[in-house]
Design a protein around this motif. Structure first.
Motif, PDB file in Angstrom:
ATOM      1  N   ALA A   1      -6.236   0.601   1.687  1.00 10.08           N
ATOM      2  CA  ALA A   1      -5.236   1.131   2.618  1.00 10.08           C
ATOM      3  C   ALA A   1      -4.388   2.202   1.939  1.00 10.08           C
ATOM      4  CB  ALA A   1      -4.354   0.004   3.136  1.00 10.08           C
ATOM      5  N   SER A   2      -4.049   1.969   0.678  1.00  7.41           N
ATOM      6  CA  SER A   2      -3.208   2.903  -0.062  1.00  7.41           C
ATOM      7  C   SER A   2      -3.864   4.277  -0.170  1.00  7.41           C
ATOM      8  CB  SER A   2      -2.912   2.345  -1.457  1.00  7.41           C
ATOM      9  OG  SER A   2      -2.002   3.175  -2.125  1.00  7.41           O
ATOM     10  N   ALA A   3      -5.191   4.284  -0.393  1.00  3.20           N
ATOM     11  CA  ALA A   3      -5.914   5.559  -0.519  1.00  3.20           C
ATOM     12  C   ALA A   3      -5.836   6.361   0.776  1.00  3.20           C
ATOM     13  CB  ALA A   3      -7.369   5.292  -0.892  1.00  3.20           C
ATOM     14  N   VAL A   4      -5.960   5.657   1.912  1.00  2.00           N
ATOM     15  CA  VAL A   4      -5.892   6.351   3.206  1.00  2.00           C
ATOM     16  C   VAL A   4      -4.445   6.723   3.541  1.00  2.00           C
ATOM     17  CG1 VAL A   4      -6.319   6.129   5.678  1.00  2.00           C
ATOM     18  CG2 VAL A   4      -7.960   5.196   4.046  1.00  2.00           C
ATOM     19  N   LEU A   5      -3.507   5.805   3.224  1.00  2.00           N
ATOM     20  CA  LEU A   5      -2.100   6.051   3.555  1.00  2.00           C
ATOM     21  C   LEU A   5      -1.477   7.155   2.700  1.00  2.00           C
ATOM     22  CD1 LEU A   5      -0.860   2.402   4.132  1.00  2.00           C
ATOM     23  CD2 LEU A   5      -1.212   4.176   5.853  1.00  2.00           C
ATOM     24  N   PHE A   6      -2.197   7.587   1.684  1.00  2.00           N
ATOM     25  CA  PHE A   6      -1.719   8.744   0.921  1.00  2.00           C
ATOM     26  C   PHE A   6      -1.567   9.938   1.859  1.00  2.00           C
ATOM     27  CE2 PHE A   6      -1.522  11.926  -2.377  1.00  2.00           C
ATOM     28  CZ  PHE A   6      -0.856  11.253  -3.388  1.00  2.00           C
ATOM     29  N   PHE A   7      -2.354   9.929   2.929  1.00  2.00           N
ATOM     30  CA  PHE A   7      -2.226  10.929   4.002  1.00  2.00           C
ATOM     31  C   PHE A   7      -0.782  11.029   4.487  1.00  2.00           C
ATOM     32  CE2 PHE A   7      -1.897  11.661   8.546  1.00  2.00           C
ATOM     33  CZ  PHE A   7      -2.679  12.787   8.757  1.00  2.00           C
TER      34      PHE A   7
ATOM     35  N   SER B   1       0.839  -1.202   0.000  1.00  2.00           N
ATOM     36  CA  SER B   1       0.000   0.000   0.000  1.00  2.00           C
ATOM     37  C   SER B   1       0.873   1.251   0.000  1.00  2.00           C
ATOM     38  CB  SER B   1      -0.918   0.014   1.228  1.00  2.00           C
ATOM     39  OG  SER B   1      -1.733  -1.136   1.267  1.00  2.00           O
ATOM     40  N   TYR B   2       1.950   1.212   0.790  1.00  2.00           N
ATOM     41  CA  TYR B   2       2.870   2.345   0.819  1.00  2.00           C
ATOM     42  C   TYR B   2       3.607   2.510  -0.513  1.00  2.00           C
ATOM     43  CZ  TYR B   2       2.518   3.881   5.652  1.00  2.00           C
ATOM     44  OH  TYR B   2       2.071   4.423   6.830  1.00  2.00           O
TER      45      TYR B   2
ATOM     46  N   SER C   1      -8.375  11.754   8.339  1.00  2.00           N
ATOM     47  CA  SER C   1      -7.446  11.164   7.364  1.00  2.00           C
ATOM     48  C   SER C   1      -8.126  10.845   6.036  1.00  2.00           C
ATOM     49  CB  SER C   1      -6.794   9.906   7.944  1.00  2.00           C
ATOM     50  OG  SER C   1      -7.770   8.970   8.330  1.00  2.00           O
ATOM     51  N   ASN C   2      -9.361  10.301   6.084  1.00  2.00           N
ATOM     52  CA  ASN C   2     -10.063   9.986   4.843  1.00  2.00           C
ATOM     53  C   ASN C   2     -10.407  11.235   4.047  1.00  2.00           C
ATOM     54  OD1 ASN C   2      -9.969   7.295   5.382  1.00  2.00           O
ATOM     55  ND2 ASN C   2     -12.164   6.945   5.282  1.00  2.00           N
ATOM     56  N   LEU C   3     -10.896  12.267   4.739  1.00  2.00           N
ATOM     57  CA  LEU C   3     -11.280  13.506   4.065  1.00  2.00           C
ATOM     58  C   LEU C   3     -10.052  14.186   3.478  1.00  2.00           C
ATOM     59  CD1 LEU C   3     -13.636  15.268   3.371  1.00  2.00           C
ATOM     60  CD2 LEU C   3     -13.467  16.357   5.616  1.00  2.00           C
ATOM     61  N   LEU C   4      -8.947  14.113   4.203  1.00  2.03           N
ATOM     62  CA  LEU C   4      -7.700  14.719   3.723  1.00  2.03           C
ATOM     63  C   LEU C   4      -7.234  14.049   2.439  1.00  2.03           C
ATOM     64  CD1 LEU C   4      -5.294  16.651   4.284  1.00  2.03           C
ATOM     65  CD2 LEU C   4      -4.186  14.710   5.363  1.00  2.03           C
ATOM     66  N   SER C   5      -7.325  12.723   2.379  1.00  2.00           N
ATOM     67  CA  SER C   5      -6.872  11.997   1.196  1.00  2.00           C
ATOM     68  C   SER C   5      -7.661  12.420  -0.040  1.00  2.00           C
ATOM     69  CB  SER C   5      -6.999  10.487   1.414  1.00  2.00           C
ATOM     70  OG  SER C   5      -6.063  10.050   2.372  1.00  2.00           O
ATOM     71  N   ILE C   6      -8.977  12.634   0.095  1.00  2.00           N
ATOM     72  CA  ILE C   6      -9.781  13.065  -1.058  1.00  2.00           C
ATOM     73  C   ILE C   6      -9.284  14.401  -1.582  1.00  2.00           C
ATOM     74  CG2 ILE C   6     -12.051  13.833  -1.833  1.00  2.00           C
ATOM     75  CD1 ILE C   6     -13.333  11.866  -0.028  1.00  2.00           C
TER      76      ILE C   6
END
Length: 585
Positions: free
Chosen positions: A270-276, A111-112, A421-426
């Motif tokens: 996980a990758s989408a969230v870990l973009f944070f 994911s990273y 974290s989810n909102l930030l990734s978007i």
């Protein structure tokens, strides 16, 4: 441009707080003027949608509206450490455990890798802009030049949201690790407001205090912030090396026996969230205005810090999942608890101290970056010009820094990390996608030079790249085991990129340093960013939609009219042709 209508107001403002400081434009001088402006909204909106700024406008005229210059004190070494300090923080020390446990298992390392590749592609897109347009506005300025005022404002609203939410998330994580350091649970230092919902009831006064201290540091001196960041980041890197070596000594390969328990879908979720965890490098691009040699320093600083960060993240993720079964990883302080579980309880204090140092530098670089974004946005009068003032003594945007960190403190006080974290990734993925589109526009479309035939071909291929990427992401979001759509959308994306590469000549070559492999690199960046957006939950998109609606309401009632007046007052109609390109035809 020296007679620009807002300049007089900027010169006399100082620290006053009158109506002239916030709404000095013609449209707001009387209720009658405002009523006329509102009636004229459709025509003004069309003008702002179709009007693109020029590089020179951003570099000279818009920059001059801050009254004083920012000091050029940074080099590539400063930028690289700013990049490391900006990125390695709450993401790796908090979200790794959360995503390994809930979505990816030990495959969180993949994911990273995915989010790291996406971030690196975006870094290359950013560096070309930052070298060619070295101003404090970062992606806002880049999009104003390539996609026009309106799209730049939509991005600006999300940039500000990204920084406020990112800072709030890190500040709350700071409290969690501080509690661990003192042998307490994170919520022991928070006030519980039982009348509020579970996502907002844990009030965090420590986060507010930390942000206040960061605010003072950020307004004092950019070079001073750089020195503090450099020293703290060296300590931070030493802690990371310790975690990897000490953790691998206690590694148990049995913990890797079930490598991807949630499958490929879990890895991408996980990758989408870990973009944070990669958010922050764009703050470095806002420091281009304070860089001594942008053409050399920015590419080295940005790319160097991102490569180091990605390598560190992958090694840390591998170490964590080898130390503990993924089901047993702690969500709040994964590394500290993992060391305790393998009989190295004393090590958790080193981990917690390192995490606190890392999060402190993330907050500092974020504070520096977000203030510079807001400063440049205010220079265009899309936000009140009072926020554009640069302090003569410190050479820093004091007003913008205080306002942004005050907003961050309010969010940090109430809101849980999961929502943030989810909102930030978007917001981040959306902005990075726009910057990649902006780079393609920059290379393939120059007003007055690109022929009509080439413009039509460019728009067609770009629309197909976007359409196929969106279709792929939507299919991924709604289908759990299908593959037929990918067999259609994948080739469309590939053929569209090949078509752009072979059949549309580039209209502009970079003067100093350019992103490599155009159009392949920005096209792939668009595809990956949109794909990762398809892995984010619906509730986060609903919050994102609500925020976008709020900023549009503000724009139609205030920002549109202020920026329109500012552009029109810049000079006579003849002079305006030299300032902005006008309609994209």
């Amino acid at each position: 441009m020296g007679d620009y209508g807002g300049d007089e107001g900027v010169r006399r403002r100082g620290c006053s707080c009158t109506k002239e400081d916030f709404l000095p434009e013609e449209s707001f001088r009387s209720w009658g003027n405002y009523a006329k402006a509102l009636k004229d909204t459709p025509r003004r909106l069309k003008d702002r949608v179709l009007t693109r700024s020029l590089d020179q406008t951003e570099l000279v005229d818009v920059k001059a509206r801050s009254q004083h210059e920012m000091k050029k004190t940074l080099n590539w070494w400063d930028l690289m450490w700013f990049g490391i300090g900006a990125v390695i923080g709450a993401g790796i020390f908090v979200l790794t455990g959360l995503e390994a446990q809930q979505h990816a298992g030990p495959a969180v390392v993949l994911s990273y890798v995915v989010s790291g590749i996406s971030a690196l592609l975006s870094v290359f897109c950013y560096t070309e802009f930052a070298v060619e347009i070295p101003v404090a506005g970062g992606s806002f300025a880049y999009l104003r030049v390539e996609l026009g005022d309106f799209m730049a404002f939509i991005a600006a609203g999300n940039i500000l949201l990204e920084y406020v939410i990112g800072g709030a998330a890190v500040a709350r994580s700071w409290t969690s690790y501080f509690a661990t350091l003192l042998n307490h649970q994170p919520n022991d230092f928070r006030i519980v407001a039982h009348s509020l919902s579970s996502d907002y009831r844990y009030l965090d006064p420590i986060a507010v205090v930390v942000l206040a201290i960061i605010c003072v540091m950020a307004v004092m001196s950019t070079k001073g912030s750089s020195r503090f960041n450099y020293i703290a980041s060296i300590f931070h890197v030493a802690v990371i090396i310790f975690i990897i070596i000490a953790g691998l000594i206690k590694a148990d390969t049995k913990n890797y026996s079930d490598f991807a328990p949630f499958g490929v879908r879990g890895i991408f979720q996980a990758s989408a969230v870990l973009f944070f965890a990669y958010v922050g490098f764009d703050a470095v691009s806002t420091m281009a205005e304070e860089t001594k040699n942008p053409g050399r320093d920015i590419p080295i600083g940005l790319v160097g810090s991102m490569v180091i960060t990605t390598l560190a993240y992958c090694l840390l993720a591998v170490t964590l999942c080898l130390m503990q079964p993924y089901k047993d990883i702690n969500e709040d302080a994964p590394f500290s608890v993992a060391f305790e579980a393998v009989g190295m309880g004393w090590a958790k204090y080193i981990v917690a101290a390192g995490a606190l140092k890392g999060m402190t530098t993330v907050l500092l670089v974020s504070a520096v970056g977000q203030a510079r974004y807001l400063t440049h946005i205010a220079r265009t009068h899309m936000m009140p010009p009072w926020l554009a003032i640069v302090n003569e003594k410190t050479g820093t945007p004091v007003n913008a820094t205080v306002v942004m960190l005050a907003a961050t403190a309010v969010i940090a006080f109430f809101t849980s990390l999961g929502i943030l974290s989810n909102l930030l990734s978007i917001s981040t993925l959306f902005i990075f996608m726009l910057v990649a589109i902006g780079l393609l526009v920059r290379r393939y479309y120059v007003s007055g030079e690109t022929t009509t035939a080439n413009r039509i071909k460019f728009i067609l291929f770009l629309a197909l790249i976007l359409g196929s990427s969106i279709a792929t992401a939507l299919y991924w979001a709604i289908s759990t085991d299908g593959w037929i759509a990918y067999a259609i959308t994948g080739p469309i994306w590939l053929l569209s990129t090949i078509g752009l590469w072979l059949f549309v000549p580039q209209a502009r070559k970079p003067k100093v340093w350019g992103s490599p492999l155009v159009p392949w690199l920005p096209s792939l960046s668009i595809a990956i960013n949109i794909f990762l957006l398809g892995s984010i939950d619906r509730a986060s998109f609903e919050r994102f939609g609500l925020w976008t609606l709020i900023i549009l309401v503000y724009y139609f009632f205030f920002g549109l009219h202020a920026s329109y007046d500012t552009a029109k007052e810049a000079s006579s109609a003849e002079q305006m042709k030299n300032v902005e390109e006008g309609p994209m035809n």
